[in-house]
Design an enzyme around this catalytic site. Sequence first.
Site: not given
Ligand code: OAD
Length: 251
Positions: A119, A233
């Site tokens: 991204h 994590s």
């Molecule tokens: P999300 O915010 O959608 O999801 C974050 C995930 O991390 C959730 O499932 C949480 O349960 C988990 N989480 C929280 N704390 C954690 C920890 N300490 N250890 C492990 N897991 C944990 O984020 P992404 O899936 O990365 O795009 O979102 C994908 C994309 O959506 C991003 O890259 C962004 C956004 O729109 C762009 O900026 C282009």
Amino acid sequence: MDVLPQESLETIRRAKSIIFLTGAGISNESGIPTFRGEGGLWKNFRAEDLATPGAFQKNPELVWEWYDWRRNICKNAKPNPGHLTIANWQKKSNSVSLITQNVDGLHPRAGSESIIELHGNIFRVRCTNCSAKFHLEQVGLDHPGLKFCKHCESLLRPDIVWFGEEYDQTLLTKSWELCKQSQIVFVIGTSANVSVPAQLALTAIRNGALGIEINPAETNLTTSMKHHFGGKSGEVLPKIWNEVFPNEPLD
Ligand code: OAD
């Protein structure tokens, strides 16, 4: 689940190709907000106003204000044991690949060298006219507000894949190839709401990879995984390292 069964530990030790696919959750313990869920950015901000080409065209000052604020958070954050474990793993073995959705630059700062940043990167900018790319700090443009191209003086934009935009085809092709060949896929800190990264994980699984998810929450990938660790994590990854390499302390 606290520990990996012996059989999976052996599979990891023998694997010729391991992928770590990370999302915002891995950086949460470094103080960087995630996007969805409690305290997530998309709870308080509208993506349509901030992270689309149309939003930038309509109000580049507002978009830059938001990215300047986020860049500052990223700059002040430090990699946590999750990032550091992956960097150690990559140093130990060249069979380990890292594909991240994160733009925060914490993986490279942890010492990971070969990274697919699907991204983009919040510290990089791209010219809206000539497409030149710059690292903000390297060209002295790490200031708030609008920024202009060193070559053609046109407006610069964050080098980030916004909603409605295509992925970099070279990075994507490489990611598909890696996922098809992988024997282990760690899916860490992603809600799997964005389809391309979720499909990458599923491609790895369908091609025979052993899937290990690390996420306090369950996601729509959880049922496809062999193992799900419902913890943070930064705590789970060092434990897994110690189980896989009991005689090799992390750096
Ligand atoms: P999300 O915010 O959608 O999801 C974050 C995930 O991390 C959730 O499932 C949480 O349960 C988990 N989480 C929280 N704390 C954690 C920890 N300490 N250890 C492990 N897991 C944990 O984020 P992404 O899936 O990365 O795009 O979102 C994908 C994309 O959506 C991003 O890259 C962004 C956004 O729109 C762009 O900026 C282009």
